[in-house]
Design an enzyme around this catalytic site. Structure first.
Site, mmCIF file in Angstrom:
data_model
loop_
_atom_site.group_PDB
_atom_site.id
_atom_site.type_symbol
_atom_site.label_atom_id
_atom_site.label_comp_id
_atom_site.label_asym_id
_atom_site.label_seq_id
_atom_site.Cartn_x
_atom_site.Cartn_y
_atom_site.Cartn_z
ATOM 1 C CB THR A 180 -0.884 -0.021 1.266
ATOM 2 O OG1 THR A 180 -1.840 -1.069 1.121
ATOM 3 C CG2 THR A 180 -1.604 1.305 1.503
ATOM 4 C CB VAL A 209 -14.409 -1.222 2.159
ATOM 5 C CG1 VAL A 209 -13.784 0.171 2.274
ATOM 6 C CG2 VAL A 209 -15.364 -1.281 0.971
HETATM 7 N N1 ASP Z 1 -4.396 -1.252 4.728
HETATM 8 C C1 ASP Z 1 -4.541 -1.920 3.456
HETATM 9 C C2 ASP Z 1 -5.900 -2.551 3.386
HETATM 10 O O1 ASP Z 1 -6.328 -3.122 4.371
HETATM 11 C C3 ASP Z 1 -3.516 -2.965 3.206
HETATM 12 C C4 ASP Z 1 -2.080 -2.621 3.541
HETATM 13 O O2 ASP Z 1 -1.788 -1.520 3.991
HETATM 14 O O3 ASP Z 1 -1.206 -3.500 3.326
HETATM 15 O O4 ASP Z 1 -6.526 -2.521 2.358
#
Ligand code: ASP
Length: 320
Positions: A180, A209
């Site tokens: 991300t 989501v």
């Molecule tokens: N926070 C992101 C999600 O849950 C994933 C991540 O940060 O790796 O979609």
């Protein structure tokens, strides 16, 4: 109290004008190929330069975080835009959000399937709609109406994310494959901004989501306190209202950015059962990058123009 008040992730750099992250890392040192490690450094550096060009040209912090996140969305090594994770039905659903610390204006999109740069669509939601969060088909229609080019799903394909999907299916689980992206910045006027963009979690159910498009969970910015972009298991960041919690701690208790971010990311979020991290920038340019995950791929640019990018905590920062 540890010597480093921001916890793992290095010191608390000062005079930062823009910082970016490329996700909470789960990859132990040694298992990352030199080529991929270089791609991370290059992507972070290019993103910081893009943000810095905006700030140098009189742009706002909002312009800077959008420009930086666009670069990271375009880079296939990150889980955002091109290179996004696969859902359980082998598709891509993208989430992004952006927030202006000056007036708490915000825009976000979730479940978008045909937009190469979701962060720019989030900005359009902020500026050209009366809403904060648009989802799925409505967000796509809004994009078309505003002249955003239509991207087919195969644009987002990368072999690595495909292999991660197959591995997750074989193991019969979801997977936090990381990657991300996000950015935080402060401009000459002292305005803060934050943005986050993601393809979510590998093998997630269609329609899921996470925290990234939810203002207060994955992203928050308020000139009075801090700009924050989070990464980690979204379900837990949603329940912990993580980004807002950093701002609230600073607001209610007068905590420094380092102390507030450490409390939320190293105590409260892990207590809810997840690992992850965040980048958090205060209006004076102090940056915290706490993480309970193996690492957080991140970089920052200071007032004098020097750039530091980090894939692992203990590496010697490269200046460019
Ligand atoms: N926070 C992101 C999600 O849950 C994933 C991540 O940060 O790796 O979609």
């Amino acid at each position: 109290m540890p010597a480093d008040p921001s916890g793992p992730g290095g010191s608390t750099p000062r005079d930062v004008v823009i910082a970016v992250h490329g996700g909470a890392g789960t990859v132990p040192r040694g298992s990352l190929s030199g080529e991929r490690e270089r791609a991370y450094h290059d992507g972070l550096t290019e993103a910081l330069r893009a943000g810095s060009r905006e700030l140098g040209g009189g742009g706002s912090s909002l312009d800077a975080v959008e420009a930086a996140v666009r670069v990271l969305e375009d880079a296939p090594c990150f889980n955002a835009g091109r290179g996004a994770a696969f859902t359980a039905d082998a598709g891509h659903e993208l989430d992004a959000s952006i927030m202006n610390g000056r007036d708490l204006a915000a825009g976000a999109v979730t479940g978008v399937r045909h937009v190469a740069n979701p962060v720019s669509l989030a900005r359009l939601v902020l500026e050209r709609s009366d809403h904060v969060l648009l989802a799925g088909a409505g967000a796509e229609e809004f994009a078309l109406r505003h002249g955003v080019p239509h991207s087919t799903q195969d644009y987002f394909f990368t072999q690595r994310r495909w292999d991660l999907l197959l591995a997750a299916k074989q193991a019969g689980r979801g997977d936090g494959s990381g990657g991300t992206v996000g950015a935080v910045a402060v401009d000459a006027a002292g305005d803060l901004a934050a943005a986050t963009s993601t393809g979510g979690m590998t093998n997630m159910l269609p329609g899921r989501v996470g925290d990234s498009p939810v203002i207060g969970a994955g992203t928050y910015a308020d000139n009075r306190t801090v700009a924050v972009s989070c990464t980690g298991v979204g379900e837990v960041f949603l329940r912990g209202v993580a980004a807002y919690d950093v701002a609230a701690l600073m607001d209610y208790t007068g905590a420094t950015v380092a102390d507030a971010a450490r409390t939320v990311l190293l105590e409260k979020i892990p207590a809810l059962g997840a690992t992850g991290g965040a980048i958090a920038l205060d209006p004076a340019g102090a940056l915290a990058t706490p993480h309970s995950s193996e690492g957080i791929v991140n970089g920052y640019l200071t007032r004098d123009g020097s750039i530091v990018t980090r894939v692992y905590d203990d590496e010697t920062p490269a200046t460019g």
